[in-house]
Every structure is written in structure tokens, then in C-alpha cells.
Design an enzyme around this catalytic site. Structure first.
Site, mmCIF file in Angstrom:
data_model
loop_
_atom_site.group_PDB
_atom_site.id
_atom_site.type_symbol
_atom_site.label_atom_id
_atom_site.label_comp_id
_atom_site.label_asym_id
_atom_site.label_seq_id
_atom_site.Cartn_x
_atom_site.Cartn_y
_atom_site.Cartn_z
ATOM 1 N N GLU A 192 0.783 -1.232 0.000
ATOM 2 C CA GLU A 192 0.000 0.000 0.000
ATOM 3 C C GLU A 192 0.820 1.291 0.000
ATOM 4 O O GLU A 192 0.410 2.281 -0.603
ATOM 5 C CB GLU A 192 -0.928 0.001 1.233
ATOM 6 C CG GLU A 192 -1.952 -1.112 1.256
ATOM 7 C CD GLU A 192 -3.019 -0.960 0.182
ATOM 8 O OE1 GLU A 192 -3.276 0.191 -0.241
ATOM 9 O OE2 GLU A 192 -3.582 -1.983 -0.236
ATOM 10 N N SER A 205 -48.655 -32.319 37.610
ATOM 11 C CA SER A 205 -48.243 -32.828 38.917
ATOM 12 C C SER A 205 -46.859 -32.386 39.352
ATOM 13 O O SER A 205 -46.479 -32.592 40.499
ATOM 14 C CB SER A 205 -48.297 -34.360 38.923
ATOM 15 O OG SER A 205 -49.633 -34.799 38.950
#
Length: 795
Positions: free
Chosen positions: A102, A479
Site C-alpha cells: 500500500e 403434577s
């Protein structure tokens, strides 16, 4: 002699001087005007430039990471997937790769590299395409952090000015730090650390030269050079970066060639889709966002440490899936193939299957294409995409289809689902036919002494449904609610030897067309029985009578004390679990039984740290002594009886002390099992999301939910020491007659051992005599405030 006259050129020279002077004046004015204009433009441009001071306080959005208790990354939440990393942690070779690709003169220019622009232009002319850019790393920082991305002359001028300013405001290393953490690498990765994790499943410190070169080539055009989407183009770009590194002397040509020749091991693309997330992680996300807000969660890089046991979570998913598939096969016929693929489309379909099936492992359910069906052996040859297998007749006998129909059930090209049963010597698999169950389920486990949520599976398939049935599904517990009533009775003076009467009961209710007549599951009445035998065998009518004896409002207050916060309808149907609860809430209510009377709230988050490592939150366990250790143990002893001799005997298969309670609602619409060992409290719910659909005949909590609990607990606790339940002071044991409650000698035949607090009972006194005579004879009445609670029997 003739005298010289005036020269004819003098006027011309004078005119020319005036002309030059005029032109110079005009040019001067034009230059002045242009200069003033440029100065004014510069002033205006300068005023419109954003401040560079924000770069000194760089605060980008970061990933918030979620970890299990054993340190496994289980989820990420982010707007931009970025992990901030100091420049000192970036390898020097990585930095050189970026500089070569770059901005090789980065440490030399003043923010804008005019020589680099000329060099790039020449290279681009030579190549006939754009192979190099003229923008410096500093300019790219400006473009990424300070300016909008449009391509105009004014923006380019702003970019150059800002680059110059930044270069004189920040050090080169500070600029490089910003660049490496800010730049986009494609595939959702921002910054070098995210790129390293995304493409190679490594930290940036661990990257090799070839890997660093590939990453350095991505920012130019992340989509175009993506190794996931365009591997050949990515390798070409990698070669360019290595060549540039050699050209500028960062590496030798030999090193470049060697790096280029080395194959790359790319990670599998992962973006934390719903396939990776699950109910636990989503619940963590929901809670953290509710406490700190969306921006804090998605942008501030939180590190969230949770209570999850990642191994246990996998076991829980597997157990739930296995149990639901077994239940589905007991009652449902084969629902047919998913689709049929024409032979010419098999190659493409197999590629899709190979990707969706992933790694083939024993026990995994995968999709397959039928290659052929042998009518003689009634076996199918099938293909998975990455391998092949055989589906024998025994693998689909659960469908109960005839031999004649089987040949029509499996046609070449049909897509079916199979479970990989066992591998064969030739590399293929023996399989079993599967189909996706229609019912749903949930499994949740906590540490009863702290409330740590160990596992949370809120449904069969999180990708298809994110509804969390552990925390969001409000269902009748049947239950499984009874232990709350019995614990309340124990604190009212009842004992395991207290005698209750299991006899017919008729209750008037003005909201119904007729009287409510609660009944037992077996439609029988056992007459006088002990409290222990009533709970162990889950007798409905007895529990209704017991609730009436202790008082509905007292029982509701007791349930609140245990941790039930859901609305509870104040009717006798509460005894049969008629009021809806969540699985998480029911586990909370059971936690005092497993923790010597101390109640803890289930929690998922242990600690949260901010982006700088500062502690944001740390959970403090809040234990509340809500019942006595003696009452807690008596309930544990009763629930051990349920496992040893009652409705939950399937739970004995885990091979260690366990206590628990089954629960089933009317018409088998909900099945529950809540059970615990000394160290783990776990609960299972099974049912359809549509409340009106039954699980099928006989699918009680003991048959539909308890096996899932067993599959989980048996594997999860396989290598853990076998502990017994601690017995607090003041507990005595004695053998009693289950029908009369009389204490008998240990050598007398029959009878059951029971636990008592303080001393042994002497005869039928105290609370035993408080049972309503009306309820015993069945002539009592009770007014319901809600018709739905009395329409049917729950057990």
C-alpha cells in the site's frame, strides 16, 4: 550633410512597452484574483475540514464476545466485527507486507506521496489496468475515518490537506495503528485481528508470511480478492504482495517463492448466524441489552463471561433431540420425503448436501439422496454429498410399512433424512431413517447451590424458532407443581406418615355447567394412604383435599416464597398444576429442596468487562433461606421415593442418588420431569407449541420427559463423583406402613422407610384430623373463578 530626422521605430517601441505593461498588469490582476480566489477557497475548504483531534481518541465499534464457563467462544454481537489490537502485537512481517502493498514510502513522505503517485501511474500504464494506487496509508485513514467516500476533486483536496495535517499531528506508528485496526478486509472483518480470525481462525500474532501477504492484499478490493469467493484471484494478489516485498528488500526472492508455493489453510466462513447461536446465547444477548442498551452491547467490545457448560450444552441438545425423535416415532407415521431431485441435477444437489451436512459423525442426522432401492433386501443405497451409506430394512421398521409399500416409499432422487448409525469398513455408513418431530421441548439445568445456569436448550431447532421455551413458554406444570403443595403441608405439621383419604370428590362450581369431579390417572381410589405414598404415586384427589386442608392462599404464599412469581389462580385446581409457569420458574421453586432450604435465582452472566478490561458487572450469588433444612430434606426424601418406587422410576437409570417429580397435563398436552442430584437440578418440558395438540396416548411425564432427563444426566455426570444428599440435624428415619402410617419394626415385612423431622409421629393426630369431613365424603363445594381450570383432570 543631411541632419538625422526622428526615428520611425520610437513610437513602435513605446507602443510595445505600453502593450507589455498592459498585458503584465492584466496577468498580475488575474494572478492576484486567482490567488485571492484560491486563498479564499482554501480558507473555505479549511473551515469545512473535520477536526483531526478525534483520531487521538480513537473509539471504533468493537465486537462484544460471549464466552462459556470453560472459556469457549459461544457468540459475538457487533455492528462492525473488529477487535482492537496494539501495534506492538502486530508482527513486523505483517507490517512490512502492508507497506509493500500500500505505501512503501510511508515513513518518508509527509502524508501525500507525489513520487508514489507518479510511480503508480507509470505501473498502471505498463499493466494496462490499475494495479497500484497513489493513496498513502495516511490518506486511507482520512478516507475511512474523517471523510465521506464520494469521488470528487474537492474531497480529494480535503483528503490531501487532512493527510498532511495528520502526518504532522500524529506519529507514524499512531497512524499505522489506526489503519491496521480500521481498514475493511471483506467477509465482515474490520481490522487485522478480525481478518486473521475470519480467514485463518488465528490471532494476528500467529500468522505466517504467506497468510500475512494474502491479508495485506485484501484492502485494495476486499470482494474482488476474497479467498472465500475468488481463491485464484486472491492467490494472484498474494503473489503481487510477495513480489513487492522482495522488490523493496523486505524479503529475499527465495523467501517470496517459498511463501507463494506454500498452500493456504483457510478457515471455514463463519459469521455467527443462527446456526451457531442458541437459546442460551440469545438469552444472554437479551439480558445484557436490557441492562446496558443496544449501543453498549453492539459497539463497546464487551467481554461477557457466562455460566454455560459448553460440553453440557451439546449433551443437552443431543438428549432433547433423541427423546423427541423417539416420542415422534411412537405415534407418528412416516411423513414422506422432502423432495425428489432429477438425476441430471444430482451433482449440484450433492454439493449442497455436502456443505449443509458438514462433517459426518456417528449419531448425526443428515440429509441424503436415494441412489437406488433393492426390492429383494428392501435396502436403500444413499448419498450424503461427501460419502455414501446404506439404509437397511431394519433402519425404517418403525414406519411399519409393508414390503410392497417400501419400494414406493423410496424412489431414486428422493431426499430423506437419516441418522448415521455406525461406520462400515469401506468408509460408508449404516443409517436409520429419521424425520423432524412436530413437537417441541426444553431442557434447562442449574447448580442448585448458586443458581448458575449450566445448560439451556429452549427448543429443538433454534435456527427455525428463536422462541425460548425455558423462559418464555408458560405452560401448565401438572403434577410437577405438587411438591410445592406437599412442602407447604409439611410446614403445617404434616409428616410422611400422615394419613390422607383417596376417595371420590365432587366440587360444585357455578362457572361450569356441572360439578367438577377430580379423578386419578388410573381412575381408581386407594382409600386411606400415607402422605408419602400419595406424592410418590401422584394421587390427584388426595392432593386436592390436602390443598383444601392447608388453605389455597397459604399455598400460594408458600409458592411465592419458593420463587414462583407467575399469576396463580386461587382455586383447588392449583393442586393439579392448573396455573401456567415457565420451566425456569419451576426450577427456581425446586432449588430450595436441593439446597437445604436456600433459594437462588438462576443466572447466566458471571462477569462483564469493557473494552479496556475494566469490570462492568460481577454476579453476586444471593441465597435466601426460605424453608428450613429439615423441610427441604423431607421433600428430597419424598422425591427420592418418586424415583425409586413411583412415577419417575426411569430416572434410576442414571445410577446415582436422584430425586424428582413427573408432571402431565390433561389429554397429554404437556409432559414434565424436574429432578436433581446433590449437585445438578435439571428440568424437561415436552409438548406442542399449539396448546390444543396432544402428545399421544400414554405420553406422561414419566414416559415423554423423564427419558430426556436421563439421557442428559447420565452422560453429563458420567465422570463426576457419586454424592449422597446431605442429611441435616434433627432428621430421623423409621419404617412405616404405607396405608396406616403406623411405625413398625425394621424386621417386619412390608412397609416403607420414611424420614421425619424432630421425632417419630404417634398415632393420627394434629393435621391428620384437620382434613375436611366433607371432602372425604365427597359432598364439599368450591367456587372456581376460571372455568378453564376445572374442565379437566390434571395429574
Amino acid at each position: 550633410m543631411r541632419k538625422p530626422g526622428p526615428s520611425k521605430r520610437a513610437p513602435k517601441r513605446k507602443t510595445f512597452r505600453w502593450f507589455v505593461l498592459a498585458v503584465a498588469s492584466v496577468l498580475f490582476c488575474l494572478v492576484l484574483i486567482v490567488g485571492v480566489g484560491l486563498f479564499a477557497f482554501y480558507i473555505q475548504l479549511d473551515r469545512s475540514l473535520p477536526s483531526t483531534q478525534s483520531l487521538k481518541n480513537y473509539h471504533p465499534p468493537l465486537v462484544s464476545s460471549v464466552y462459556s464457563a470453560d472459556g469457549e467462544l459461544i457468540g459475538e454481537f457487533f455492528i462492525e466485527r473488529r477487535y482492537l489490537i496494539p501495534l506492538k502485537d502486530v508482527p513486523a512481517m505483517m507490517i512490512k507486507a502492508f507497506l509493500a502493498a500500500e505505501d512503501v514510502r510511508f515513513y518518508e513522505h509527509g502524508g501525500v506521496d507525489f513520487f508514489g503517485i507518479l510511480r503508480a501511474s507509470f505501473k498502471n500504464l505498463q499493466a494496462g489496468e490499475i494495479v497500484q494506487g497513489g493513496s498513502t496509508i495516511t490518506q486511507q485513514v482520512v478516507k475511512s475515518l474523517l471523510l465521506t467516500p464520494e469521488k470528487t476533486l474537492a474531497r480529494k483536496m480535503k483528503e490531501a490537506l487532512l493527510a498532511y495535517r495528520i502526518d504532522h499531528t500524529l506519529s507514524k506508528d499512531e497512524i499505522l495503528y489506526l489503519y491496521l485496526n480500521q481498514i475493511y478486509f471483506g467477509s465482515g472483518a474490520y481490522g487485522v485481528e478480525a481478518a486473521a480470525r475470519t480467514y485463518f481462525n488465528k490471532h494476528v500474532q500467529d500468522l505466517t508470511l504467506p497468510e500475512a501477504a494474502l491479508l495485506a492484499g485484501l484492502p485494495k478490493a476486499p470482494s474482488r480478492f476474497s479467498p472465500f469467493q475468488h481463491p485464484a484471484v486472491a492467490r494472484e494478489r498474494q503473489g503481487y504482495v510477495l513480489q513487492r516485498m522482495a522488490e523493496v528488500g523486505f524479503i529475499t526472492p527465495e523467501e517470496a517463492q517459498k511463501a507463494m508455493a506454500k498452500p493456504l489453510q483457510l478457515a471455514k466462513p463463519k459469521h455467527w448466524t443462527l446456526k451457531e447461536l442458541d437459546s442460551f446465547t440469545e438469552e444472554v444477548r437479551r439480558q445484557v441489552e436490557a441492562r446496558y442498551g443496544r449501543d453498549m452491547l453492539y459497539k463497546e467490545g464487551l467481554t461477557i463471561h457466562t455460566t454455560l457448560d459448553s460440553k453440557g450444552q451439546k449433551i443437552a441438545r443431543k438428549a432433547l433431540d433423541q427423546g423427541l425423535r423417539e416420542l415422534d416415532k411412537r405415534h407418528k407415521s412416516y411423513r414422506g420425503v422432502h423432495a425428489n431431485v432429477p438425476r441430471e441435477d444430482w451433482p449440484g444437489a450433492l454439493r449442497v448436501l455436502a456443505q449443509s451436512n458438514g462433517e459426518l459423525t456417528q449419531g448425526k442426522v443428515v440429509a441424503a439422496i436415494v441412489r437406488s432401492f433393492d426390492e429383494r433386501s428392501r435396502a436403500c443405497q444413499i448419498m450424503f454429498g461427501k460419502g455414501e451409506g446404506k439404509l437397511p430394512a431394519s433402519g425404517y421398521e418403525w414406519t411399519r410399512v409393508s414390503a410392497k409399500r417400501a419400494s414406493k416409499m423410496f424412489r431414486a432422487g428422493d431426499i430423506i433424512r437419516v441418522r448415521l448409525d455406525k461406520p462400515l469398513e469401506d468408509g460408508s455408513w449404516m443409517t436409520v431413517l429419521e424425520q423432524d418431530p412436530g413437537m417441541e421441548g426444553a431442557l434447562m439445568a442449574i447448580a442448585p447451590d448458586t443458581g448458575r445456569v449450566l445448560v439451556m436448550v429452549g427448543g429443538r431447532n433454534f435456527e427455525k424458532s428463536q422462541f425460548n421455551r425455558c423462559t418464555q413458554a408458560i405452560r401448565q406444570p401438572g403434577s410437577s407443581f405438587k411438591p410445592i403443595i406437599y412442602a407447604a403441608a409439611l410446614d403445617k405439621g404434616y409428616t410422611e406418615a400422615s394419613i390422607l383419604v383417596d376417595s371420590p370428590l365432587v366440587l360444585d362450581d357455578h362457572s361450569l355447567r356441572g360439578p367438577w369431579i377430580p379423578s386419578n390417572y388410573d381412575r381408581k381410589f386407594w382409600g386411606p394412604i400415607s402422605l408419602r405414598k400419595a406424592l410418590v404415586n401422584s394421587r390427584n384427589v388426595v392432593t386436592v383435599k390436602l390443598l383444601d386442608a392447608i388453605g389455597v392462599h397459604y399455598a400460594i404464599d408458600y409458592a411465592r416464597k419458593l420463587g414462583i412469581s407467575a399469576p396463580l389462580t386461587p382455586t383447588l385446581a392449583l393442586a393439579l398444576g392448573a396455573s401456567g409457569l415457565t420451566l425456569s420458574e419451576l426450577l427456581t421453586a425446586y432449588s430450595p429442596f436441593a439446597a437445604q432450604g436456600e433459594r437462588v435465582e438462576p443466572y447466566l452472566v458471571e462477569k462483564i468487562y469493557d473494552r479496556h478490561g475494566g469490570l462492568v458487572e460481577e454476579h453476586q450469588v444471593n441465597r435466601q433461606q426460605v424453608i428450613s433444612p429439615q423441610t427441604a430434606y423431607l421433600m428430597t426424601n419424598l422425591l427420592e421415593g418418586v424415583v425409586l418406587e413411583g412415577t419417575g422410576t426411569k430416572a434410576k437409570e442414571i445410577g446415582r442418588p436422584a430425586a424428582g417429580k413427573t408432571g402431565t397435563t390433561n389429554e397429554m398436552k404437556d409432559a414434565w420431569f424436574i429432578g436433581f442430584t446433590p449437585t445438578v437440578l435439571a428440568g424437561v418440558w415436552v409438548g406442542y407449541d399449539d396448546h390444543n395438540i396432544s402428545l399421544g396416548k400414554g405420553e406422561t411425564g414419566g414416559r415423554a420427559a423423564c427419558p430426556i432427563w436421563v439421557y442428559f444426566m447420565k452422560e453429563y455426570m458420567m465422570n463426576q463423583p457419586i454424592d449422597t444428599f446431605a442429611i441435616p440435624e434433627g432428621i430421623v428415619f423409621a419404617k412405616m406402613n404405607s396405608y396406616t402410617g403406623a411405625i413398625s419394626k425394621s424386621d417386619e415385612p412390608g412397609g416403607t422407610y420414611a424420614a421425619f423431622a424432630g421425632s417419630l409421629p404417634t398415632g393420627r393426630s394434629g393435621p391428620d384430623s384437620e382434613l375436611s369431613e366433607d371432602l372425604v365424603t365427597g359432598s364439599g363445594s368450591y367456587t372456581s373463578s376460571s372455568e378453564s381450570f376445572f374442565k379437566s383432570d390434571l395429574f
